[in-house]
Design a protein around this motif. Structure first.
Motif, PDB file in Angstrom:
ATOM      1  N   UNK A 303      40.748  29.851  30.274  1.00 54.19           N
ATOM      2  CA  UNK A 303      39.793  29.594  29.197  1.00 54.19           C
ATOM      3  C   UNK A 303      38.946  30.843  28.948  1.00 54.19           C
ATOM      4  N   UNK A 304      38.764  31.606  29.994  1.00 53.17           N
ATOM      5  CA  UNK A 304      37.959  32.820  29.847  1.00 53.17           C
ATOM      6  C   UNK A 304      38.443  33.859  30.856  1.00 53.17           C
ATOM      7  N   UNK A 305      38.572  35.100  30.397  1.00 52.96           N
ATOM      8  CA  UNK A 305      38.950  36.201  31.295  1.00 52.96           C
ATOM      9  C   UNK A 305      37.803  37.199  31.272  1.00 52.96           C
ATOM     10  N   UNK A 306      37.320  37.549  32.445  1.00 52.13           N
ATOM     11  CA  UNK A 306      36.153  38.450  32.509  1.00 52.13           C
ATOM     12  C   UNK A 306      36.399  39.527  33.541  1.00 52.13           C
ATOM     13  N   UNK A 307      35.858  40.690  33.277  1.00 50.59           N
ATOM     14  CA  UNK A 307      35.831  41.708  34.339  1.00 50.59           C
ATOM     15  C   UNK A 307      34.375  41.933  34.687  1.00 50.59           C
ATOM     16  N   UNK A 308      34.048  41.690  35.940  1.00 54.03           N
ATOM     17  CA  UNK A 308      32.655  41.778  36.370  1.00 54.03           C
ATOM     18  C   UNK A 308      32.527  43.009  37.270  1.00 54.03           C
ATOM     19  N   UNK A 309      31.547  43.841  36.963  1.00 53.40           N
ATOM     20  CA  UNK A 309      31.450  45.103  37.681  1.00 53.40           C
ATOM     21  C   UNK A 309      30.266  45.090  38.640  1.00 53.40           C
ATOM     22  N   UNK A 310      30.543  45.321  39.913  1.00 58.26           N
ATOM     23  CA  UNK A 310      29.481  45.509  40.895  1.00 58.26           C
ATOM     24  C   UNK A 310      29.546  46.976  41.329  1.00 58.26           C
ATOM     25  N   UNK A 311      28.592  47.396  42.153  1.00 58.63           N
ATOM     26  CA  UNK A 311      28.559  48.820  42.506  1.00 58.63           C
ATOM     27  C   UNK A 311      29.885  49.303  43.099  1.00 58.63           C
ATOM     28  N   UNK A 312      30.444  48.525  44.022  1.00 56.77           N
ATOM     29  CA  UNK A 312      31.658  48.981  44.704  1.00 56.77           C
ATOM     30  C   UNK A 312      32.879  48.125  44.404  1.00 56.77           C
ATOM     31  N   UNK A 313      32.730  47.203  43.503  1.00 56.35           N
ATOM     32  CA  UNK A 313      33.845  46.292  43.264  1.00 56.35           C
ATOM     33  C   UNK A 313      33.982  45.978  41.779  1.00 56.35           C
ATOM     34  N   UNK A 314      35.229  45.894  41.339  1.00 56.69           N
ATOM     35  CA  UNK A 314      35.487  45.333  40.012  1.00 56.69           C
ATOM     36  C   UNK A 314      36.155  43.985  40.251  1.00 56.69           C
ATOM     37  N   UNK A 315      35.556  42.959  39.689  1.00 51.13           N
ATOM     38  CA  UNK A 315      36.102  41.622  39.927  1.00 51.13           C
ATOM     39  C   UNK A 315      36.774  41.137  38.648  1.00 51.13           C
ATOM     40  N   UNK A 316      38.082  40.996  38.724  1.00 56.37           N
ATOM     41  CA  UNK A 316      38.862  40.545  37.563  1.00 56.37           C
ATOM     42  C   UNK A 316      38.978  39.030  37.690  1.00 56.37           C
ATOM     43  N   UNK A 317      38.460  38.352  36.709  1.00 57.83           N
ATOM     44  CA  UNK A 317      38.311  36.906  36.874  1.00 57.83           C
ATOM     45  C   UNK A 317      38.971  36.129  35.760  1.00 57.83           C
ATOM     46  N   UNK A 318      39.628  35.046  36.154  1.00 53.41           N
ATOM     47  CA  UNK A 318      40.180  34.112  35.169  1.00 53.41           C
ATOM     48  C   UNK A 318      39.585  32.743  35.456  1.00 53.41           C
ATOM     49  N   UNK A 319      39.066  32.119  34.441  1.00 53.28           N
ATOM     50  CA  UNK A 319      38.562  30.751  34.578  1.00 53.28           C
ATOM     51  C   UNK A 319      39.562  29.806  33.911  1.00 53.28           C
ATOM     52  N   UNK A 320      40.076  28.884  34.677  1.00 58.88           N
ATOM     53  CA  UNK A 320      40.956  27.856  34.117  1.00 58.88           C
ATOM     54  C   UNK A 320      40.195  26.548  34.017  1.00 58.88           C
ATOM     55  N   UNK A 321      40.442  25.839  32.941  1.00 56.81           N
ATOM     56  CA  UNK A 321      39.869  24.499  32.865  1.00 56.81           C
ATOM     57  C   UNK A 321      41.003  23.514  33.133  1.00 56.81           C
ATOM     58  N   UNK A 322      40.790  22.645  34.081  1.00 54.82           N
ATOM     59  CA  UNK A 322      41.845  21.731  34.505  1.00 54.82           C
ATOM     60  C   UNK A 322      41.335  20.304  34.358  1.00 54.82           C
ATOM     61  N   UNK A 323      42.044  19.509  33.561  1.00 61.73           N
ATOM     62  CA  UNK A 323      41.608  18.111  33.406  1.00 61.73           C
ATOM     63  C   UNK A 323      42.471  17.210  34.263  1.00 61.73           C
ATOM     64  N   UNK A 324      41.807  16.342  35.001  1.00 64.68           N
ATOM     65  CA  UNK A 324      42.524  15.437  35.893  1.00 64.68           C
ATOM     66  C   UNK A 324      42.127  14.008  35.521  1.00 64.68           C
ATOM     67  N   UNK A 325      43.080  13.148  35.289  1.00 63.82           N
ATOM     68  CA  UNK A 325      42.730  11.772  34.918  1.00 63.82           C
ATOM     69  C   UNK A 325      41.876  11.109  35.995  1.00 63.82           C
ATOM     70  N   UNK A 326      40.980  10.242  35.568  1.00 64.25           N
ATOM     71  CA  UNK A 326      40.032   9.624  36.512  1.00 64.25           C
ATOM     72  C   UNK A 326      40.743   8.776  37.556  1.00 64.25           C
ATOM     73  N   UNK A 327      41.884   8.187  37.171  1.00 63.21           N
ATOM     74  CA  UNK A 327      42.568   7.281  38.108  1.00 63.21           C
ATOM     75  C   UNK A 327      43.191   8.047  39.290  1.00 63.21           C
ATOM     76  N   UNK A 328      43.368   9.358  39.141  1.00 67.80           N
ATOM     77  CA  UNK A 328      44.015  10.143  40.209  1.00 67.80           C
ATOM     78  C   UNK A 328      43.015  10.401  41.338  1.00 67.80           C
ATOM     79  N   UNK A 329      43.450  10.166  42.574  1.00 70.32           N
ATOM     80  CA  UNK A 329      42.579  10.477  43.715  1.00 70.32           C
ATOM     81  C   UNK A 329      42.678  11.973  43.967  1.00 70.32           C
ATOM     82  N   UNK A 330      41.538  12.612  43.923  1.00 70.52           N
ATOM     83  CA  UNK A 330      41.566  14.071  44.007  1.00 70.52           C
ATOM     84  C   UNK A 330      40.333  14.563  44.762  1.00 70.52           C
ATOM     85  N   UNK A 331      40.536  15.297  45.832  1.00 63.27           N
ATOM     86  CA  UNK A 331      39.400  15.836  46.598  1.00 63.27           C
ATOM     87  C   UNK A 331      39.695  17.270  46.996  1.00 63.27           C
ATOM     88  N   UNK A 332      39.163  18.240  46.236  1.00 64.56           N
ATOM     89  CA  UNK A 332      39.405  19.630  46.642  1.00 64.56           C
ATOM     90  C   UNK A 332      38.747  19.900  48.001  1.00 64.56           C
TER      91      UNK A 332
END
Ligand code: SF4
Length: 360
Positions: A303-332
């Motif tokens: 949904x969004x791709x970002x590059x975040x810059x810190x002093x010693x690190x470049x963080x390449x980031x991908x945000x995914x949006x994941x929809x899970x039906x309510x009836x599914x038992x799900x515990x990350x």
């Protein structure tokens, strides 16, 4: 270095010109309206690695929520991180909080008024101690920050690398020798403002510079080679894949416990890979199978791709949006679930997460 004697006070000609420039052009900043040492300390910490225009809003909100040492010390770390959210370099907030507790326990609740007392506080280094000691208490300690290094290395065409011990010592001695006995705080602020507004990194405004005739780099015709550095900062790349999981009105957060960046902040469940990875590659990883053992995701595009810059690190980031039906038992694993519409915004999150939440 020779100083002029004005009204019985020795003052270096460079300091005279800087102070006169400052009296005309100094920036009107909220922490310059009084000499409250707590407020000056907070402003100095917020402004490290932060642009002034961004820092002002945070400064005002921080003081509104924590107007004095006692209120800061009695807050929880999570509350402090929440007010800091979006500013980055969160260790500054954690250190401020711990230092406030130190002040309550060891200094009767009053910010120490000596350089050594200040530097004994958690997170207070030479720069902050000198800034607070000189601005709030009028003590003769010269500040050294990026602006000061730049101005002085150009003025004196210093060829020694500023990241070598000898270079640092040399500049520290010059800075101290220029410092006027009277009102060292104004002088320190003057040279920092001057570096930020006139003697800037890439296109210094030499034609508008009140120090031009004393400037050795200008005389040599090459100002931007200063300051000289020995080492280049080594940057590492990291690849973060966040999963904004939606299950009805619920989403999931994990607290980042490991040392390093963003400790004790909250974030969506995530997977870090050693190399860039698209969704299909990510799906093959053990971490993905552990996070989503039985779930078929509905969205494969980030949904969004970002590059975040810190002093010693470049963080390449991908945000995914994941929809899970309510009836599914799900515990990350090790996640807590929060309501998307209300609770999500109560948790302190990293600047990166903050950017994503603002976007959606
Ligand atoms: S002349 Fe240019 S390089 Fe020298 S101090 Fe002034 S702005 Fe900086």
């Amino acid at each position: 270095m020779e100083k002029e004697d004005i009204s019985g006070v020795n003052i270096h000609p460079i300091a005279i010109r800087l102070l006169s420039w400052y009296s005309e052009y100094k920036r009107d900043l909220p922490w310059r309206n009084n000499n409250d040492s707590y407020q000056i300390w907070i402003s100095e910490v917020i402004l490290q690695q932060t642009r002034i225009d961004q820092g002002i809003g945070y400064y005002l909100r921080f003081l509104e929520r924590f107007p004095n040492v006692a209120s800061l010390a009695s807050a929880s770390e999570e509350e402090v991180l929440k007010v800091w959210q979006g500013l980055g370099y969160y260790s500054r907030a954690r250190n401020l909080h711990q230092a406030a507790r130190q002040i309550i326990t060891h200094h009767n609740g009053i910010l120490p008024s000596s350089y050594h007392g200040l530097i004994s506080l958690k997170g207070v280094g030479a720069y902050t101690a000198a800034a607070v000691a000189s601005i709030a208490f009028g003590l003769p300690h010269a500040v050294l920050d990026g602006n000061v290094f730049r101005v002085l290395t150009r003025l004196f065409a210093i060829e020694t690398a500023i990241d070598s011990p000898i270079g640092r010592k040399m500049i520290s001695e010059i800075a101290q020798s220029l410092l006027p006995e009277e009102d060292p705080g104004s002088y320190n602020q003057a040279i920092m403002d001057f570096g930020a507004l006139i003697c800037t990194p890439l296109q210094p405004r030499c034609n508008a510079c009140v120090l031009q005739e004393s400037c050795m780099a200008y005389a040599k015709g090459d100002v931007t080679i200063y300051p000289i550095k020995e080492r280049k900062t080594k940057i590492s790349n990291r690849y973060f894949h966040y999963f904004h999981i939606l299950q009805g009105n619920r989403t999931y957060l994990q607290k980042r416990n490991q040392p390093g960046i963003w400790r004790n902040l909250y974030e969506f469940p995530m997977i870090e890979t050693m190399q860039p990875a698209d969704f299909m590659q990510l799906k093959q990883t053990d971490a993905f199978k552990e996070l989503f053992p039985e779930v078929t995701t509905l969205s494969f595009e980030p949904k969004l791709v970002l590059r975040h810059q810190l002093t010693h690190q470049h963080i390449h980031t991908r945000f995914y949006q994941v929809e899970i039906p309510e009836r599914v038992t799900f515990t990350p694993p090790s996640a807590l679930f929060v309501t998307q519409s209300e609770e999500l915004h109560n948790y302190p999150v990293s600047r990166l997460m903050h950017k994503y939440l603002e976007t959606i």
